[in-house]
Design an enzyme around this catalytic site. Structure first.
Site, mmCIF file in Angstrom:
data_model
loop_
_atom_site.group_PDB
_atom_site.id
_atom_site.type_symbol
_atom_site.label_atom_id
_atom_site.label_comp_id
_atom_site.label_asym_id
_atom_site.label_seq_id
_atom_site.Cartn_x
_atom_site.Cartn_y
_atom_site.Cartn_z
ATOM 1 N N ASP A 186 0.879 -1.154 0.000
ATOM 2 C CA ASP A 186 0.000 0.000 0.000
ATOM 3 C C ASP A 186 0.937 1.230 0.000
ATOM 4 O O ASP A 186 2.120 1.095 0.339
ATOM 5 C CB ASP A 186 -0.861 -0.054 1.266
ATOM 6 C CG ASP A 186 -1.715 1.172 1.435
ATOM 7 O OD1 ASP A 186 -2.502 1.472 0.549
ATOM 8 O OD2 ASP A 186 -1.576 1.835 2.485
ATOM 9 N N ASP A 208 -0.010 5.133 0.770
ATOM 10 C CA ASP A 208 -0.260 6.106 1.843
ATOM 11 C C ASP A 208 -0.299 5.395 3.198
ATOM 12 O O ASP A 208 -1.127 4.510 3.407
ATOM 13 C CB ASP A 208 -1.612 6.790 1.629
ATOM 14 C CG ASP A 208 -1.606 7.684 0.394
ATOM 15 O OD1 ASP A 208 -0.511 7.988 -0.097
ATOM 16 O OD2 ASP A 208 -2.694 8.068 -0.059
ATOM 17 N N ARG A 243 -11.430 7.794 -2.777
ATOM 18 C CA ARG A 243 -11.848 9.198 -2.678
ATOM 19 C C ARG A 243 -13.372 9.282 -2.529
ATOM 20 O O ARG A 243 -13.902 9.994 -1.693
ATOM 21 C CB ARG A 243 -11.386 9.947 -3.928
ATOM 22 C CG ARG A 243 -11.365 11.446 -3.744
ATOM 23 C CD ARG A 243 -10.882 12.129 -5.009
ATOM 24 N NE ARG A 243 -9.547 11.690 -5.432
ATOM 25 C CZ ARG A 243 -8.975 12.061 -6.577
ATOM 26 N NH1 ARG A 243 -9.617 12.880 -7.392
ATOM 27 N NH2 ARG A 243 -7.771 11.623 -6.901
ATOM 28 N N SER A 286 -5.235 5.165 -4.321
ATOM 29 C CA SER A 286 -5.098 6.561 -4.753
ATOM 30 C C SER A 286 -4.978 6.715 -6.274
ATOM 31 O O SER A 286 -4.249 5.972 -6.932
ATOM 32 C CB SER A 286 -3.878 7.191 -4.097
ATOM 33 O OG SER A 286 -3.696 8.495 -4.585
ATOM 34 N N ASP A 317 -1.655 -0.410 6.013
ATOM 35 C CA ASP A 317 -1.834 0.323 7.277
ATOM 36 C C ASP A 317 -3.312 0.500 7.633
ATOM 37 O O ASP A 317 -3.623 1.031 8.691
ATOM 38 C CB ASP A 317 -1.204 1.725 7.185
ATOM 39 C CG ASP A 317 -1.988 2.630 6.257
ATOM 40 O OD1 ASP A 317 -2.225 2.220 5.105
ATOM 41 O OD2 ASP A 317 -2.376 3.724 6.676
HETATM 42 P P1 B16 Z 1 -6.832 9.846 -3.958
HETATM 43 P P2 B16 Z 1 -3.631 4.032 -0.104
HETATM 44 C C1 B16 Z 1 -5.536 5.879 -0.191
HETATM 45 O O1 B16 Z 1 -4.238 5.469 -0.508
HETATM 46 C C2 B16 Z 1 -5.530 6.781 1.034
HETATM 47 O O2 B16 Z 1 -5.145 6.038 2.173
HETATM 48 C C3 B16 Z 1 -6.905 7.346 1.249
HETATM 49 O O3 B16 Z 1 -6.890 8.224 2.356
HETATM 50 C C4 B16 Z 1 -7.353 8.089 -0.005
HETATM 51 O O4 B16 Z 1 -8.678 8.557 0.148
HETATM 52 C C5 B16 Z 1 -7.289 7.126 -1.191
HETATM 53 O O5 B16 Z 1 -5.982 6.622 -1.322
HETATM 54 C C6 B16 Z 1 -7.667 7.810 -2.483
HETATM 55 O O6 B16 Z 1 -6.698 8.776 -2.785
HETATM 56 O O7 B16 Z 1 -7.838 10.856 -3.522
HETATM 57 O O8 B16 Z 1 -5.430 10.385 -4.078
HETATM 58 O O9 B16 Z 1 -7.276 9.085 -5.197
HETATM 59 O O10 B16 Z 1 -3.566 3.998 1.378
HETATM 60 O O11 B16 Z 1 -4.567 2.983 -0.688
HETATM 61 O O12 B16 Z 1 -2.275 4.056 -0.760
HETATM 62 MG MG MG Z 2 -2.838 3.191 3.271
#
Ligand code: B16
Ligand code: MG
Length: 235
Positions: free
Chosen positions: A18, A20, A58, A123, A177
């Site tokens: 992952d 973030d 999102r 993301s 996480d």
């Molecule tokens: P985006 P991961 C996730 O990333 C984030 O943890 C989450 O907080 C966020 O809403 C999601 O990506 C979408 O991100 O708005 O940049 O498309 O933890 O899966 O790496």
């Molecule tokens: Mg994450």
């Protein structure tokens, strides 16, 4: 798939990270973006409410924030775009110095060991972040917010990543996480390493506070145990 891995579990050939909260800490920037949007909209929101959105897409994050408040599709699209604009401003300065402790070392170790590496991030900004973090050369495949329709906790994103690596799910380990991400990994039939408190990621087969000081051989030793079960405190 949740629970016991048989003694003849296939050899681990790939790791899906992952992004973030695992390789870099952009959660704070996501939070600030949502907080600003919520303030502008007069919607009650705080850090604690944000915690439940960790790892969600999102759209799922926005739905959580709205908590049933009626909004048209058009309004929702605009809100997601606005929040993403704030987020993009925040991550402008991100560089290799923003890799979390232990991340670069582990990625290099995996390269040397011939273990394939993928990113499995919800993301839509994952590719951009990977470039900024300077780890593109250490990654064999990227599955991101554009790769699949169903986001975590559905297994689709991790299955997509394994397929890109040319590996079976049981040959892959996921490092996550978020509770939704651990759930997705288990649903995919993969071994899971959870980073953070057991209340959040305790369903994983192995729980670590972070990647700091973590060696690949330690993960391998733990996850190769014949009767591998999720961490005891959560059973
Ligand atoms: P985006 P991961 C996730 O990333 C984030 O943890 C989450 O907080 C966020 O809403 C999601 O990506 C979408 O991100 O708005 O940049 O498309 O933890 O899966 O790496
Ligand atoms: Mg994450």
């Amino acid at each position: 798939m949740e629970g016991i891995m048989s003694s003849n579990s296939p050899e681990i050939r790939g790791v899906i990270f992952d992004l973030d909260g695992v390789l870099t800490e952009t959660a704070e920037y996501h939070y600030r973006g949502w907080q600003r949007l919520a303030d502008e909209e007069g919607i009650p929101f705080d850090r604690q409410a944000n915690e439940a959105m960790r790892g969600l897409s999102r759209r799922d994050s926005l739905l959580h924030l709205l908590d049933g408040l009626p909004r048209t599709e058009e309004q929702m699209e605009e809100m997601m775009e606005r929040k993403n604009g704030y987020y993009l401003e925040f991550i402008k300065e991100i560089s290799s110095g923003d890799l979390l402790p232990g991340a670069a070392e582990l990625l290099h170790e995996l390269r040397s060991a011939g273990i394939k590496v993928a990113i499995g991030s919800a993301s839509k900004n994952a590719k951009d972040l990977i470039q900024r973090l300077g780890i593109a050369d250490l990654v064999d495949a990227i599955s991101d917010g554009y790769s699949v329709t169903r986001s975590k906790p559905a297994p689709d994103l991790f299955l997509h990543a394994a397929a890109q690596l040319g590996l079976a799910p049981a040959q892959c380990v996921v490092v996550e996480d978020a509770a939704s991400g651990v759930e997705a990994a288990l649903a995919a039939g993969m071994r899971a390493v959870g980073l953070g408190p057991a209340e959040r990621v305790g369903a994983a087969h192995m729980v670590l506070p972070s990647l700091a000081g973590v060696r690949w051989e330690d993960i391998l030793a733990k996850l190769s145990q014949p009767q591998l079960t999720p961490e005891p405190q959560m059973r």
